[in-house]
Design an enzyme around this catalytic site. Structure first.
Site, PDB file in Angstrom:
ATOM      1  N   GLU A 117      19.875  80.680  28.233  1.00 35.52           N
ATOM      2  CA  GLU A 117      19.789  81.930  27.462  1.00 35.52           C
ATOM      3  C   GLU A 117      18.324  82.340  27.289  1.00 35.52           C
ATOM      4  OE1 GLU A 117      22.331  83.761  26.762  1.00 35.52           O
ATOM      5  OE2 GLU A 117      23.998  82.357  26.960  1.00 35.52           O
ATOM      6  N   LYS A 153      16.396  89.162  20.934  1.00 33.52           N
ATOM      7  CA  LYS A 153      17.806  89.384  20.557  1.00 33.52           C
ATOM      8  C   LYS A 153      17.875  90.320  19.343  1.00 33.52           C
ATOM      9  CE  LYS A 153      22.396  88.088  19.999  1.00 33.52           C
ATOM     10  NZ  LYS A 153      23.472  87.167  20.179  1.00 33.52           N
ATOM     11  N   ARG A 158      23.206  96.651  23.856  1.00 34.41           N
ATOM     12  CA  ARG A 158      23.523  95.231  23.618  1.00 34.41           C
ATOM     13  C   ARG A 158      24.206  94.576  24.815  1.00 34.41           C
ATOM     14  NH1 ARG A 158      25.571  92.490  17.882  1.00 34.41           N
ATOM     15  NH2 ARG A 158      25.659  90.379  18.669  1.00 34.41           N
ATOM     16  N   HIS A 187      26.692  86.729  32.361  1.00 39.51           N
ATOM     17  CA  HIS A 187      27.846  86.235  31.606  1.00 39.51           C
ATOM     18  C   HIS A 187      29.193  86.669  32.189  1.00 39.51           C
ATOM     19  CE1 HIS A 187      24.736  85.134  28.848  1.00 39.51           C
ATOM     20  NE2 HIS A 187      25.589  84.632  27.971  1.00 39.51           N
TER      21      HIS A 187
HETATM   22  N1  LIG Z   1      28.229  84.739  18.036  1.00 38.78           N
HETATM   23  C1  LIG Z   1      27.596  84.885  19.171  1.00 38.78           C
HETATM   24  O1  LIG Z   1      26.898  85.887  19.406  1.00 38.78           O
HETATM   25  C2  LIG Z   1      27.662  83.786  20.203  1.00 38.78           C
HETATM   26  C3  LIG Z   1      26.818  83.825  21.324  1.00 38.78           C
HETATM   27  C4  LIG Z   1      26.876  82.769  22.227  1.00 38.78           C
HETATM   28  C5  LIG Z   1      27.758  81.711  22.022  1.00 38.78           C
HETATM   29  N2  LIG Z   1      28.577  81.724  20.927  1.00 38.78           N
HETATM   30  C6  LIG Z   1      29.495  80.598  20.661  1.00 38.78           C
HETATM   31  O2  LIG Z   1      28.711  79.439  20.446  1.00 38.78           O
HETATM   32  C7  LIG Z   1      29.474  78.289  20.772  1.00 38.78           C
HETATM   33  C8  LIG Z   1      28.607  77.325  21.533  1.00 38.78           C
HETATM   34  O3  LIG Z   1      27.517  77.000  20.708  1.00 38.78           O
HETATM   35  P1  LIG Z   1      26.512  75.797  21.029  1.00 38.78           P
HETATM   36  O4  LIG Z   1      26.139  75.837  22.457  1.00 38.78           O
HETATM   37  O5  LIG Z   1      25.460  75.865  20.015  1.00 38.78           O
HETATM   38  O6  LIG Z   1      27.423  74.506  20.914  1.00 38.78           O
HETATM   39  P2  LIG Z   1      28.179  73.780  19.692  1.00 38.78           P
HETATM   40  O7  LIG Z   1      27.991  74.471  18.424  1.00 38.78           O
HETATM   41  O8  LIG Z   1      29.563  73.544  20.184  1.00 38.78           O
HETATM   42  O9  LIG Z   1      27.384  72.398  19.647  1.00 38.78           O
HETATM   43  C9  LIG Z   1      27.353  71.573  20.803  1.00 38.78           C
HETATM   44  C10 LIG Z   1      27.516  70.100  20.438  1.00 38.78           C
HETATM   45  O10 LIG Z   1      26.319  69.633  19.807  1.00 38.78           O
HETATM   46  C11 LIG Z   1      26.609  69.072  18.518  1.00 38.78           C
HETATM   47  N3  LIG Z   1      25.430  69.376  17.717  1.00 38.78           N
HETATM   48  C12 LIG Z   1      25.027  70.586  17.261  1.00 38.78           C
HETATM   49  N4  LIG Z   1      23.799  70.500  16.722  1.00 38.78           N
HETATM   50  C13 LIG Z   1      23.425  69.206  16.822  1.00 38.78           C
HETATM   51  C14 LIG Z   1      22.251  68.502  16.444  1.00 38.78           C
HETATM   52  N5  LIG Z   1      21.180  69.114  15.930  1.00 38.78           N
HETATM   53  N6  LIG Z   1      22.224  67.155  16.656  1.00 38.78           N
HETATM   54  C15 LIG Z   1      23.293  66.527  17.228  1.00 38.78           C
HETATM   55  N7  LIG Z   1      24.416  67.154  17.642  1.00 38.78           N
HETATM   56  C16 LIG Z   1      24.466  68.478  17.436  1.00 38.78           C
HETATM   57  C17 LIG Z   1      27.920  69.690  18.113  1.00 38.78           C
HETATM   58  O11 LIG Z   1      28.631  68.852  17.238  1.00 38.78           O
HETATM   59  C18 LIG Z   1      28.634  69.827  19.456  1.00 38.78           C
HETATM   60  O12 LIG Z   1      29.220  68.596  19.800  1.00 38.78           O
HETATM   61  C19 LIG Z   1      30.693  78.783  21.525  1.00 38.78           C
HETATM   62  O13 LIG Z   1      31.832  78.668  20.699  1.00 38.78           O
HETATM   63  C20 LIG Z   1      30.384  80.255  21.824  1.00 38.78           C
HETATM   64  O14 LIG Z   1      31.554  81.044  21.845  1.00 38.78           O
HETATM   65  C21 LIG Z   1      28.534  82.728  20.019  1.00 38.78           C
END
Ligand SMILES: NC(=O)c1ccc[n+]([C@@H]2O[C@H](COP(=O)([O-])OP(=O)(O)OC[C@H]3O[C@@H](n4cnc5c(N)ncnc54)[C@H](O)[C@@H]3O)[C@@H](O)[C@H]2O)c1
Length: 341
Positions: free
Chosen positions: A171, A213, A227, A234
């Site tokens: 990203e 962003k 946006r 993606h």
């Molecule tokens: N709202 C939006 O604009 C938007 C944009 C992109 C993605 N998303 C969503 O975000 C999600 C993915 O987010 P992500 O990539 O952050 O993954 P996640 O939140 O699923 O976290 C990934 C893994 O890392 C662990 N984790 C998180 N922080 C940690 C830390 N500091 N130390 C140890 N473990 C940690 C979590 O428990 C998980 O197992 C998806 O559900 C996606 O749909 C939302």
């Protein structure tokens, strides 16, 4: 500490980027309830235990209405009312769920985030989109509502799994590709520092990405126009993610290269620019190619909720740092995907 303000018609968010920001919880006007990703709670208990904590289960299969309902019940039992500040702590999954809970519990309570993944800090926690999955379809139920604050706590990243961290870099590179060529140059020069979690590099990278962003969301909160550029890589990336069950950033990395190749075929991008992007992604440890079944990818794109009618808004690069959005009919897109994959 870097400070960025995001102002939209529906609310303002103060974004802070720095280390050990969770100490700021002590300074909030009223005692918050924290809703913390289960792994983050386990790794950083000492920081969050002084507060009421509700554990948010980790994993896409738990990003659903059942989890939301369980959290509502815990909030009721803690007697959370309209003045209670909810703080979502975790990556994009936890902040998406908590943003949705906070938008719907008692028709909306104040909320903020402490973001703990690189992807969360540069993308998911910013912009107000929240929601949960339904029957395997991602983010089908949700809302747009801005949190009061987003604290991108760089110190939390030290416990994040390596592959999750690298997934977030996709990203980061996307922002350079769509918006800021100088940032791409910076990333090229500082990739080693970024991979080693050098705090100065990280602070620059997270705050630059968060600012881009925030700038885009500020101009088009509801994704009616600008946006959409954030979806670069993606459209195909989501289709790959759904088929191959690989991490989001890994799928987006391959999606960006395929979208760049399409831009090149359409005469918008030079081969040298595609190669620069490819080399940068490779240097961060991200994949840039994969064996794909073009028909499966096309069918997954067809089901994408971002499709409007029989057209898809496809984000192309018009030179590095600039985008062009084309409305492409599904019948035109099909041979293009077959040609690319
Ligand atoms: N709202 C939006 O604009 C938007 C944009 C992109 C993605 N998303 C969503 O975000 C999600 C993915 O987010 P992500 O990539 O952050 O993954 P996640 O939140 O699923 O976290 C990934 C893994 O890392 C662990 N984790 C998180 N922080 C940690 C830390 N500091 N130390 C140890 N473990 C940690 C979590 O428990 C998980 O197992 C998806 O559900 C996606 O749909 C939302």
């Amino acid at each position: 500490m870097q400070k960025i303000t995001l102002s939209t018609p529906t609310g303002n968010t103060e974004i802070l980027v720095g280390a050990y920001l969770s100490r700021g919880l002590e300074t909030l006007a009223s005692k918050p309830i924290l809703l913390v990703d289960e792994h983050v709670l386990c790794e950083h208990q000492d920081q969050f235990n002084p507060f009421h904590c509700i554990s948010v289960p980790s994993g896409e299969v738990y990003k659903n209405l059942h989890t939301v309902e369980q959290i509502y019940r815990e909030l009721v039992s803690l007697e959370a009312d309209r003045s209670t500040m909810l703080v979502g702590v975790g990556g994009g999954l936890a902040t998406d769920v908590v943003g949705f809970v906070a938008s719907t519990y008692l028709r909306g309570v104040p909320f903020g985030f402490i973001s703990s993944t690189l992807l969360g800090q540069v993308d998911a926690s910013i912009g107000g989109k929240n929601g949960v999955n339904l029957d395997g379809y991602k983010n089908m139920i949700g809302h747009i509502r801005q949190p009061s604050f987003v604290w991108c706590d760089l110190s939390l990243l030290k416990t994040l799994a390596r592959k999750e961290y690298i997934s977030g870099i996709a990203e980061v590179i996307k922002y350079g590709a769509i918006w800021d060529v100088e940032f791409l140059e910076y990333l090229k020069e500082h990739m080693e520092g970024l991979l080693n979690l050098d705090m100065d590099v990280l602070k620059h990278v997270v705050s630059t990405s968060a600012k881009i962003k925030a700038d885009v969301v500020q101009k088009d909160e509801k994704e009616s126009d600008l946006r959409r550029i954030l979806n670069f890589g993606h459209t195909i990336g989501h289709a790959i993610e759904r088929d191959k069950k690989i991490l989001h950033g890994h799928a987006v990395s391959i999606g960006m290269i395929l979208a760049a190749r399409l831009s090149q075929k359409l005469g918008l991008l030079e081969n040298s620019e595609v190669e620069l992007l490819r080399d940068l992604l490779l240097s961060s440890g991200l994949p840039v190619e994969m064996e794909l079944d073009p028909e499966v990818i096309f069918q997954n794109i067809r089901k994408d909720k971002k499709k409007s009618g029989k057209h898809i808004h496809f984000v192309l690069l018009e030179g590095l740092g600039q985008t062009q959005i084309r409305s492409i009919s599904l019948s035109d897109l099909k041979p293009m995907i077959h040609d690319l994959c």
